[in-house]
Design a protein around this motif. Structure first.
Motif, PDB file in Angstrom:
ATOM      1  N   LYS A  13       0.835  -1.207   0.000  1.00 45.26           N
ATOM      2  CA  LYS A  13       0.000   0.000   0.000  1.00 45.26           C
ATOM      3  C   LYS A  13       0.873   1.261   0.000  1.00 45.26           C
ATOM      4  O   LYS A  13       1.848   1.365   0.744  1.00 45.26           O
ATOM      5  N   ARG A  14       0.499   2.199  -0.850  1.00 47.94           N
ATOM      6  CA  ARG A  14       1.171   3.496  -0.928  1.00 47.94           C
ATOM      7  C   ARG A  14       0.180   4.584  -0.542  1.00 47.94           C
ATOM      8  O   ARG A  14      -0.880   4.720  -1.150  1.00 47.94           O
ATOM      9  N   LYS A  19       7.771  12.245   0.785  1.00 48.37           N
ATOM     10  CA  LYS A  19       8.497  11.017   0.456  1.00 48.37           C
ATOM     11  C   LYS A  19       8.838  10.194   1.692  1.00 48.37           C
ATOM     12  O   LYS A  19       8.682   8.963   1.702  1.00 48.37           O
ATOM     13  N   VAL A  22       5.624   8.592   3.088  1.00 46.97           N
ATOM     14  CA  VAL A  22       5.149   7.554   2.174  1.00 46.97           C
ATOM     15  C   VAL A  22       5.982   6.284   2.331  1.00 46.97           C
ATOM     16  O   VAL A  22       5.440   5.168   2.403  1.00 46.97           O
ATOM     17  N   ASN A  23       7.305   6.422   2.404  1.00 54.75           N
ATOM     18  CA  ASN A  23       8.184   5.256   2.526  1.00 54.75           C
ATOM     19  C   ASN A  23       8.017   4.558   3.869  1.00 54.75           C
ATOM     20  O   ASN A  23       8.038   3.323   3.953  1.00 54.75           O
ATOM     21  N   TYR A  26       4.720   2.667   3.778  1.00 53.27           N
ATOM     22  CA  TYR A  26       4.878   1.503   2.889  1.00 53.27           C
ATOM     23  C   TYR A  26       5.504   0.343   3.657  1.00 53.27           C
ATOM     24  O   TYR A  26       5.051  -0.797   3.571  1.00 53.27           O
TER      25      TYR A  26
END
Length: 292
Positions: A13-14, A19, A22-23, A26
């Motif tokens: 899932k994103r 950034k 998000v990472n 994830y």
């Protein structure tokens, strides 16, 4: 026989955001699954049930597949007999030639089942003295599908149904949810119905439940999910005892602000954040409104 039941892994899932966030998010879904695998290694169950939505999307990239395959191989080594999985709405691959779940099955990691019109005959597995009926995700056919299955089950046998659904209600309006009147058809016919789709732990009926939704292992929708508890279920087919086993996850903090003066809101928000002593690893969910 001891069974562990989880659902809605949503691997890959994103989320939206910067950034770094998000990472981190994830990785959170893989970390949650890895934590589940560690718990299973301690428990050494006979069967592991995954009630749908292993992946967040039908199409996955090599990194998702590599991480998933690695963790599933560890899980396979921790389960005595079988991993039984069904397809959920998120990893439904009817528009594709082949599902990635099929790939995991070809690696002899798990057995995967999909909803089809002949599910009663095709989706059946007997292990020791327990009959498993992995239905899959019937979607809008859920009531008809489960009614049909309930008519087939022998109440004198140990029957376990696996279906990607939760209980419909005022707050649950997703497609593919089941009514309690349909679940009532399984009273004295199924010792356990392993559900999914809804991301919070749920049981039905209140007394002597036989329908269980384990909930997701990680927050998929950080704002709308009510419960902060994430985990899985351990069930004994002989005693019919069950236990919800909670796993650790990133802390979620929710706060609603509503003011008539924006400057007051700004000052209180700053004080609120200072008092939290955030480490940068929490999920902070803030709702703000200014009434004119």
């Amino acid at each position: 026989m001891k069974i562990v039941h989880c659902s809605d892994l949503h691997l890959g899932k994103r989320v939206s955001g910067n950034k770094d966030y998000v990472n981190k998010r994830y990785r959170d879904f893989f970390i949650a699954f890895a934590t589940f695998v560690d718990k299973v290694r301690e428990l050494k169950p006979d069967i592991c049930i995954i009630a749908g939505d292993i992946f967040d999307k039908k199409e996955i990239n090599p990194d998702i597949l590599s991480k998933t395959e690695y963790l599933f191989k560890q899980l396979r080594d921790s389960v005595k007999k079988e991993i039984i999985a069904i397809e959920g709405n998120h990893d439904n691959a009817r528009i594709l030639e082949e599902s990635w779940l099929e790939y995991l099955q070809e690696q002899n990691i798990l057995k995967v089942f999909y909803y089809n019109k002949d599910f009663e005959e095709k989706n059946y597995l007997k292990i020791d003295d327990v009959n498993f009926y992995p239905v899959g995700y019937p979607g809008f056919m859920i009531d008809e599908t489960l009614t049909k299955l309930s008519e087939k089950l022998n109440p004198n046998e140990k029957n376990i149904v696996i279906v990607h659904t939760g209980i419909s209600g005022r707050t649950n309006t997703l497609p593919g949810l089941v009514s309690t009147s349909i679940l009532d058809l399984f009273k004295d016919k199924a010792i356990y119905i392993a559900g999914g789709h809804i991301h919070s732990f749920t049981t039905y009926p209140k007394e002597k439940p036989y329908f269980f939704v384990s909930g997701s292992l990680e927050f998929s929708n950080i704002q709308n999910e009510k419960s902060d508890k994430k985990g899985f279920i351990l069930f004994d087919t002989d005693t019919l005892d069950y236990e919800f086993i909670e796993i650790k996850h990133r802390k979620r903090i929710k706060k609603d602000f509503s003011y008539t003066n924006f400057s007051d809101l700004e000052n209180e928000f700053e004080n609120f954040v200072k008092d939290l002593n955030l480490t940068g690893e929490e999920i902070l969910v803030i709702s703000m409104s200014v009434n004119n």
